[in-house]
Design a protein around this motif. Structure first.
Motif, PDB file in Angstrom:
ATOM      1  N   ARG A  29       0.837  -1.216   0.000  1.00 26.13           N
ATOM      2  CA  ARG A  29       0.000   0.000   0.000  1.00 26.13           C
ATOM      3  C   ARG A  29       0.868   1.261   0.000  1.00 26.13           C
ATOM      4  NH1 ARG A  29      -5.313  -1.309   0.790  1.00 26.13           N
ATOM      5  NH2 ARG A  29      -5.724  -3.233   1.920  1.00 26.13           N
ATOM      6  N   ARG A  30       1.951   1.262   0.782  1.00 25.55           N
ATOM      7  CA  ARG A  30       2.861   2.424   0.798  1.00 25.55           C
ATOM      8  C   ARG A  30       3.484   2.631  -0.576  1.00 25.55           C
ATOM      9  NH1 ARG A  30       4.124   0.358   5.757  1.00 25.55           N
ATOM     10  NH2 ARG A  30       5.992  -0.675   4.991  1.00 25.55           N
ATOM     11  N   ALA A  31       3.931   1.546  -1.201  1.00 33.84           N
ATOM     12  CA  ALA A  31       4.537   1.646  -2.535  1.00 33.84           C
ATOM     13  C   ALA A  31       3.534   2.192  -3.547  1.00 33.84           C
ATOM     14  CB  ALA A  31       5.063   0.282  -2.982  1.00 33.84           C
ATOM     15  N   LEU A  32       2.289   1.714  -3.477  1.00 38.36           N
ATOM     16  CA  LEU A  32       1.247   2.229  -4.380  1.00 38.36           C
ATOM     17  C   LEU A  32       1.026   3.724  -4.165  1.00 38.36           C
ATOM     18  CD1 LEU A  32      -1.486  -0.557  -4.446  1.00 38.36           C
ATOM     19  CD2 LEU A  32      -0.354   0.471  -6.418  1.00 38.36           C
ATOM     20  N   GLY A  33       1.003   4.150  -2.918  1.00 42.26           N
ATOM     21  CA  GLY A  33       0.832   5.570  -2.620  1.00 42.26           C
ATOM     22  C   GLY A  33       1.979   6.404  -3.157  1.00 42.26           C
ATOM     23  N   ASP A  34       3.215   5.923  -2.967  1.00 46.08           N
ATOM     24  CA  ASP A  34       4.391   6.631  -3.476  1.00 46.08           C
ATOM     25  C   ASP A  34       4.335   6.770  -4.991  1.00 46.08           C
ATOM     26  OD1 ASP A  34       5.360   6.787  -0.887  1.00 46.08           O
ATOM     27  OD2 ASP A  34       6.886   5.225  -1.165  1.00 46.08           O
ATOM     28  N   ILE A  35       3.990   5.684  -5.653  1.00 48.26           N
ATOM     29  CA  ILE A  35       3.939   5.696  -7.115  1.00 48.26           C
ATOM     30  C   ILE A  35       2.803   6.593  -7.598  1.00 48.26           C
ATOM     31  CG2 ILE A  35       3.545   4.281  -9.166  1.00 48.26           C
ATOM     32  CD1 ILE A  35       4.929   1.977  -7.570  1.00 48.26           C
ATOM     33  N   ALA A  36       1.662   6.529  -6.934  1.00 41.63           N
ATOM     34  CA  ALA A  36       0.523   7.378  -7.322  1.00 41.63           C
ATOM     35  C   ALA A  36       0.886   8.856  -7.183  1.00 41.63           C
ATOM     36  CB  ALA A  36      -0.703   7.043  -6.474  1.00 41.63           C
ATOM     37  N   ARG A  37       1.573   9.220  -6.087  1.00 42.41           N
ATOM     38  CA  ARG A  37       1.996  10.617  -5.914  1.00 42.41           C
ATOM     39  C   ARG A  37       2.977  11.026  -7.001  1.00 42.41           C
ATOM     40  NH1 ARG A  37       1.195   9.210  -0.878  1.00 42.41           N
ATOM     41  NH2 ARG A  37       3.275   8.436  -0.437  1.00 42.41           N
ATOM     42  N   ALA A  38       3.926  10.143  -7.307  1.00 43.28           N
ATOM     43  CA  ALA A  38       4.905  10.453  -8.349  1.00 43.28           C
ATOM     44  C   ALA A  38       4.204  10.674  -9.689  1.00 43.28           C
ATOM     45  CB  ALA A  38       5.927   9.316  -8.464  1.00 43.28           C
ATOM     46  N   LEU A  39       3.259   9.807 -10.030  1.00 49.90           N
ATOM     47  CA  LEU A  39       2.528   9.961 -11.289  1.00 49.90           C
ATOM     48  C   LEU A  39       1.701  11.247 -11.291  1.00 49.90           C
ATOM     49  CD1 LEU A  39       1.444   6.264 -11.863  1.00 49.90           C
ATOM     50  CD2 LEU A  39       3.053   7.590 -13.260  1.00 49.90           C
ATOM     51  N   HIS A  40       1.130  11.605 -10.154  1.00 48.94           N
ATOM     52  CA  HIS A  40       0.368  12.849 -10.039  1.00 48.94           C
ATOM     53  C   HIS A  40       1.277  14.055 -10.296  1.00 48.94           C
ATOM     54  CE1 HIS A  40      -2.551  15.734  -8.537  1.00 48.94           C
ATOM     55  NE2 HIS A  40      -1.612  16.212  -7.733  1.00 48.94           N
ATOM     56  N   TYR A  41       2.442  14.067  -9.663  1.00 50.99           N
ATOM     57  CA  TYR A  41       3.373  15.181  -9.855  1.00 50.99           C
ATOM     58  C   TYR A  41       3.927  15.206 -11.280  1.00 50.99           C
ATOM     59  CZ  TYR A  41       3.222  16.225  -4.885  1.00 50.99           C
ATOM     60  OH  TYR A  41       2.807  16.574  -3.629  1.00 50.99           O
ATOM     61  N   LEU A  42       4.133  14.045 -11.867  1.00 50.91           N
ATOM     62  CA  LEU A  42       4.558  13.992 -13.273  1.00 50.91           C
ATOM     63  C   LEU A  42       3.503  14.650 -14.155  1.00 50.91           C
ATOM     64  CD1 LEU A  42       6.189  10.491 -13.769  1.00 50.91           C
ATOM     65  CD2 LEU A  42       7.051  12.630 -14.700  1.00 50.91           C
ATOM     66  N   GLU A  43       2.248  14.315 -13.898  1.00 50.14           N
ATOM     67  CA  GLU A  43       1.144  14.863 -14.687  1.00 50.14           C
ATOM     68  C   GLU A  43       1.095  16.391 -14.571  1.00 50.14           C
ATOM     69  OE1 GLU A  43      -1.791  14.574 -17.381  1.00 50.14           O
ATOM     70  OE2 GLU A  43      -0.724  12.848 -16.566  1.00 50.14           O
ATOM     71  N   GLN A  44       1.409  16.903 -13.396  1.00 48.43           N
ATOM     72  CA  GLN A  44       1.372  18.349 -13.170  1.00 48.43           C
ATOM     73  C   GLN A  44       2.652  19.050 -13.615  1.00 48.43           C
ATOM     74  OE1 GLN A  44       0.564  18.744  -8.993  1.00 48.43           O
ATOM     75  NE2 GLN A  44      -1.642  18.708  -9.340  1.00 48.43           N
ATOM     76  N   GLY A  45       3.667  18.287 -14.004  1.00 48.92           N
ATOM     77  CA  GLY A  45       4.930  18.874 -14.424  1.00 48.92           C
ATOM     78  C   GLY A  45       5.793  19.348 -13.267  1.00 48.92           C
TER      79      GLY A  45
END
Length: 117
Positions: free
Chosen positions: A56-72
């Motif tokens: 679950r922690r890994a999924l959260g980390d990856i989801a945040r990274a993808l969110h920040y990637l999307e926002q540039g």
């Protein structure tokens, strides 16, 4: 594969992170199924619970990274505004600071960042 610039590197990292997210999502579903079986058998759930929490922690980390990637807004140090090396981002997708700006336990030397934080 030879990557020409930072945006291309981040594009490749996005693909890797999306694949990791999918893999962790599948693992979490399997762990949840296993935990239900273990509960019905009355077996010890400690190991399964620890693995589920880590997933679950890994999924959260990856989801945040993808969110920040999307926002540039991904891959730039929050302390000194320098680019965080792609290798570091691939190893720890949730990192927001370069090695120099990290708190002491994670700090490494010699990466070229000269911020004094």
């Amino acid at each position: 594969m030879y990557v020409v610039n930072r945006q291309a590197e981040l594009g490749v990292l996005r693909i890797v992170l999306e694949e990791q997210y999918e893999r962790h999502s599948i693992q979490l579903a399997l762990l949840d199924r296993q935990a239900r079986r273990l509960r019905s058998d009355g077996a010890d759930l400690a190991a399964a619970s620890a693995l589920t929490a880590a997933t679950r922690r890994a999924l959260g980390d990856i989801a945040r990274a993808l969110h920040y990637l999307e926002q540039g807004r991904y891959g730039t140090c929050g302390g000194c505004d320098r680019d965080i090396p792609i290798e570091e981002l691939a190893h720890r997708p949730s990192t927001r600071l370069c090695a120099t700006c990290q708190p002491e336990p994670r700090r490494r030397t010699g990466d070229g960042c000269d911020c004094r934080r």
